[in-house]
Enzyme design. Structure first.
Site, PDB file in Angstrom:
ATOM      1  CB  THR A   1      -0.918  -0.014   1.247  1.00  0.00           C
ATOM      2  OG1 THR A   1      -1.720  -1.194   1.179  1.00  0.00           O
ATOM      3  CG2 THR A   1      -1.809   1.200   1.330  1.00  0.00           C
TER       4      THR A   1
ATOM      5  N   GLY B   1      -4.184   2.053  -2.773  1.00  0.00           N
ATOM      6  CA  GLY B   1      -4.671   1.125  -1.747  1.00  0.00           C
ATOM      7  C   GLY B   1      -5.348  -0.057  -2.418  1.00  0.00           C
TER       8      GLY B   1
ATOM      9  CB  ILE C   1       4.050  -1.035   6.233  1.00  0.00           C
ATOM     10  CG1 ILE C   1       3.914  -0.273   4.894  1.00  0.00           C
ATOM     11  CG2 ILE C   1       4.715  -2.394   6.042  1.00  0.00           C
ATOM     12  CD1 ILE C   1       2.940  -0.886   3.887  1.00  0.00           C
ATOM     13  CB  THR C   2       0.896  -4.921   9.457  1.00  0.00           C
ATOM     14  OG1 THR C   2      -0.366  -4.361   9.116  1.00  0.00           O
ATOM     15  CG2 THR C   2       0.773  -5.711  10.756  1.00  0.00           C
TER      16      THR C   2
ATOM     17  CD  GLN D   1     -27.571  -2.923  21.372  1.00  0.00           C
ATOM     18  OE1 GLN D   1     -26.577  -2.282  21.051  1.00  0.00           O
ATOM     19  NE2 GLN D   1     -28.685  -2.351  21.739  1.00  0.00           N
ATOM     20  CB  ILE D   2     -25.275  -9.142  24.620  1.00  0.00           C
ATOM     21  CG1 ILE D   2     -26.132  -9.694  23.473  1.00  0.00           C
ATOM     22  CG2 ILE D   2     -25.365 -10.041  25.858  1.00  0.00           C
ATOM     23  CD1 ILE D   2     -25.639 -10.999  22.869  1.00  0.00           C
ATOM     24  CG  HIS D   3     -20.904  -7.063  27.255  1.00  0.00           C
ATOM     25  ND1 HIS D   3     -20.781  -7.970  26.241  1.00  0.00           N
ATOM     26  CD2 HIS D   3     -20.091  -7.508  28.243  1.00  0.00           C
ATOM     27  CE1 HIS D   3     -19.928  -8.921  26.594  1.00  0.00           C
ATOM     28  NE2 HIS D   3     -19.496  -8.667  27.807  1.00  0.00           N
TER      29      HIS D   3
ATOM     30  N   GLY E   1     -24.591  -1.104  28.759  1.00  0.00           N
ATOM     31  CA  GLY E   1     -23.663  -0.026  29.144  1.00  0.00           C
ATOM     32  C   GLY E   1     -22.257  -0.540  29.372  1.00  0.00           C
TER      33      GLY E   1
ATOM     34  CD  GLU F   1      -3.452 -10.178   4.991  1.00  0.00           C
ATOM     35  OE1 GLU F   1      -3.700 -11.164   4.287  1.00  0.00           O
ATOM     36  OE2 GLU F   1      -2.629 -10.185   5.934  1.00  0.00           O
TER      37      GLU F   1
HETATM   38  N1  COS Z   1      -3.030 -15.167  -8.201  1.00  0.00           N
HETATM   39  C1  COS Z   1      -2.186 -15.065  -9.246  1.00  0.00           C
HETATM   40  N2  COS Z   1      -2.242 -14.077 -10.166  1.00  0.00           N
HETATM   41  C2  COS Z   1      -3.227 -13.164 -10.023  1.00  0.00           C
HETATM   42  C3  COS Z   1      -4.154 -13.207  -8.972  1.00  0.00           C
HETATM   43  C4  COS Z   1      -4.033 -14.261  -8.045  1.00  0.00           C
HETATM   44  N3  COS Z   1      -4.873 -14.371  -7.008  1.00  0.00           N
HETATM   45  N4  COS Z   1      -4.994 -12.160  -9.076  1.00  0.00           N
HETATM   46  C5  COS Z   1      -4.632 -11.482 -10.158  1.00  0.00           C
HETATM   47  N5  COS Z   1      -3.549 -12.090 -10.740  1.00  0.00           N
HETATM   48  C6  COS Z   1      -2.874 -11.696 -11.979  1.00  0.00           C
HETATM   49  C7  COS Z   1      -3.878 -11.599 -13.114  1.00  0.00           C
HETATM   50  O1  COS Z   1      -4.069 -12.864 -13.723  1.00  0.00           O
HETATM   51  C8  COS Z   1      -3.203 -10.616 -14.049  1.00  0.00           C
HETATM   52  O2  COS Z   1      -2.225 -11.282 -14.778  1.00  0.00           O
HETATM   53  P1  COS Z   1      -2.158 -11.136 -16.408  1.00  0.00           P
HETATM   54  O3  COS Z   1      -1.956  -9.674 -16.646  1.00  0.00           O
HETATM   55  O4  COS Z   1      -1.011 -11.974 -16.786  1.00  0.00           O
HETATM   56  O5  COS Z   1      -3.488 -11.618 -16.904  1.00  0.00           O
HETATM   57  C9  COS Z   1      -2.498  -9.666 -13.076  1.00  0.00           C
HETATM   58  O6  COS Z   1      -2.333 -10.376 -11.842  1.00  0.00           O
HETATM   59  C10 COS Z   1      -3.281  -8.402 -12.839  1.00  0.00           C
HETATM   60  O7  COS Z   1      -4.542  -8.786 -12.338  1.00  0.00           O
HETATM   61  P2  COS Z   1      -5.839  -7.869 -12.492  1.00  0.00           P
HETATM   62  O8  COS Z   1      -5.943  -7.410 -13.909  1.00  0.00           O
HETATM   63  O9  COS Z   1      -6.982  -8.600 -11.913  1.00  0.00           O
HETATM   64  O10 COS Z   1      -5.428  -6.612 -11.599  1.00  0.00           O
HETATM   65  P3  COS Z   1      -6.264  -5.341 -11.126  1.00  0.00           P
HETATM   66  O11 COS Z   1      -5.416  -4.161 -11.264  1.00  0.00           O
HETATM   67  O12 COS Z   1      -7.600  -5.321 -11.804  1.00  0.00           O
HETATM   68  O13 COS Z   1      -6.423  -5.596  -9.539  1.00  0.00           O
HETATM   69  C11 COS Z   1      -7.360  -6.392  -7.504  1.00  0.00           C
HETATM   70  C12 COS Z   1      -7.002  -6.682  -8.965  1.00  0.00           C
HETATM   71  C13 COS Z   1      -8.336  -5.250  -7.349  1.00  0.00           C
HETATM   72  C14 COS Z   1      -7.989  -7.692  -7.022  1.00  0.00           C
HETATM   73  C15 COS Z   1      -6.063  -6.109  -6.692  1.00  0.00           C
HETATM   74  O14 COS Z   1      -5.528  -4.865  -7.009  1.00  0.00           O
HETATM   75  C16 COS Z   1      -6.268  -6.203  -5.184  1.00  0.00           C
HETATM   76  O15 COS Z   1      -6.282  -7.281  -4.619  1.00  0.00           O
HETATM   77  N6  COS Z   1      -6.416  -5.020  -4.527  1.00  0.00           N
HETATM   78  C17 COS Z   1      -6.471  -4.963  -3.087  1.00  0.00           C
HETATM   79  C18 COS Z   1      -5.090  -4.885  -2.539  1.00  0.00           C
HETATM   80  C19 COS Z   1      -5.026  -5.291  -1.128  1.00  0.00           C
HETATM   81  O16 COS Z   1      -5.527  -6.343  -0.736  1.00  0.00           O
HETATM   82  N7  COS Z   1      -4.387  -4.478  -0.340  1.00  0.00           N
HETATM   83  C20 COS Z   1      -4.239  -4.755   1.033  1.00  0.00           C
HETATM   84  C21 COS Z   1      -2.886  -4.337   1.432  1.00  0.00           C
HETATM   85  S1  COS Z   1      -1.910  -5.637   1.880  1.00  0.00           S
HETATM   86  S2  COS Z   1      -2.314  -5.793   3.814  1.00  0.00           S
END
Ligand code: COS
Length: 384
Positions: free
Chosen positions: A125, A130, A156-157, A337-339, A341, A364
């Protein structure tokens, strides 16, 4: 998959005892001081809790996913901060190396992560990126046998505690999107790496997050995960598939704790001449919580077993995280709610858990991101 029932039962009983005898009595102090006492951390190391998911060849317990979620159910019964400390070493802070790392990278880092001698952290992130993780802007420019990193990672955790960071950065500035992202292992102490102030959060005191800042930070090319550019986003997504399932298990454990506390309170607290547990409106809250919890537990176990069979569980992991984290939020709300106050007073765990578990619906991948992943996978499958 459970490899050996007897060994697993010993581990689960040991964790359960540790949670009841050591962690629960420390919860209030951790909440007040924002620190987990070093003696508790040392006991976590002895129990092998930092290396649950790391292969035995590198000093970990190499639990299967089913075994890991069973342990997560137990440990999440205590304040989420305790789980958070071991969470990154077992999850997002080590799995990039476990899944896609080179043999040298595994040998160099995994044994120390497994032992809990170092803490790992996952830096995806950014201030401007995000949910849209593929839009990240941190850059990594090749310079001889190094890469030069510039950018800021946010929330960052375990970053304040970490010795290594898995950092997703863009190795091709001319290309937008996921394909130009690479993953690096960056060691604390590398010149050009600095940390921001520890964030003040709504809950989970004792677990820390902060910014990780890269200013012309020179990272050896040997620290490019898997030795390959352009696959870092996929590494991150694979790490998150597993991480999301683990968090879903944590939601189950936390909800069980909140429900047990609520049930005990309802049976002890008397109003209108009866224990409030005798009243059907209280019973409805208890029953709904129990049923939803059971559903979440079953989902998590099913998804874990599928992962152990080698199946792609992207959909199941997101379904589990979505349902379990939302369920956990509802149970937290009902517990307060059950607790009555008392649920609004910090002396009771209900108040603290209500704030602590709010994060589960966010990190995540938010609930909305899980919905997107599930629906996209459905559409892709239907298109054949
Ligand atoms: N495993 C392996 N590959 C994956 C995958 C998975 N679970 N998910 C996606 N990919 C691959 C796709 O296949 C694609 O590859 P190709 O370009 O070769 O086809 C590539 O990664 C890009 O995937 P996609 O087009 O789906 O990406 P997007 O930009 O649309 O994003 C989301 C997908 C929204 C799902 C992603 O950005 C996401 O998970 N966002 C949230 C982030 C998050 O969880 N942050 C928390 C911080 S960490 S605590």
């Amino acid at each position: 998959m459970i490899r050996d029932e007897e060994t697993l039962n010993l581990l689960l009983a040991g964790v359960r005892r540790f949670v009841r005898e050591v962690l629960l009595p420390q919860e209030q102090e951790v909440a007040e001081t924002d620190q987990i006492p070093p003696a508790v951390v040392a006991q976590m190391r002895e129990l092998g809790l930092f290396g649950l998911s790391i292969p035995e060849a590198y000093g970990g317990l190499q639990l299967t996913m089913e075994e890991e979620v069973l342990v997560a159910f137990e440990i999440a019964y205590a304040s989420p901060a305790f789980r958070s400390l071991i969470g990154t070493n077992n999850g997002i802070g080590s799995q990039g190396i476990v899944i896609d790392g080179t043999e040298e990278q595994k040998q160099h880092y995994l044994p120390r992560l497994a032992a809990g001698d170092i803490i790992g952290s996952f830096a995806l992130t950014e201030p401007g990126s995000g949910s849209d993780a593929a839009s990240l802007r941190t850059s990594a420019v090749r310079d001889g046998d190094h890469y030069i990193l510039n950018g800021t990672k946010r929330y960052i955790t375990n970053a304040p505690e970490a010795s290594i960071y898995t950092v997703m950065a863009r190795t091709d500035a001319t290309r937008k999107g996921a394909g130009a992202i690479s993953a690096f292992i960056v060691e604390r102490g590398t010149p050009g790496l600095s940390l921001g102030k520890i964030d003040k959060k709504m809950g989970q005191r004792g677990a820390h997050t902060c910014d990780v800042i890269f200013e012309n930070c020179r990272v050896p090319a040997a620290n490019l995960i898997g030795g390959k550019e352009g696959v870092g986003f996929k590494t991150a997504m694979k790490v998150l598939d597993k991480g999301r399932l683990h968090i879903a298990a944590v939601c189950v454990g936390a909800a069980e704790r909140m429900l047990e506390d609520a049930l005990r309170y309802a049976m002890e607290r008397e109003q209108f001449g009866h224990a409030i547990a005798d009243f059907q409106l209280i019973q409805a809250m208890l029953a709904d919580s129990k049923a939803e919890l059971y559903a979440a537990r079953c989902m998590v176990l099913d998804a874990a077993r599928k992962r152990d069979q080698g199946l792609d569980i992207s959909t199941e992991a997101s379904c589990s995280k979505l349902f379990a984290s939302e369920m956990c939020g509802r149970v937290a709300d009902r517990s307060v709610q059950i607790h009555g106050g008392a649920g609004y007073i910090s002396e009771y765990a209900a108040e603290r858990f209500y704030r602590d578990v709010r994060l589960f619906r966010i990190y995540e991948g938010t609930s909305q991101i899980q919905q997107i992943v599930i629906a996209r996978n459905m559409i892709k499958a239907a298109q054949g």
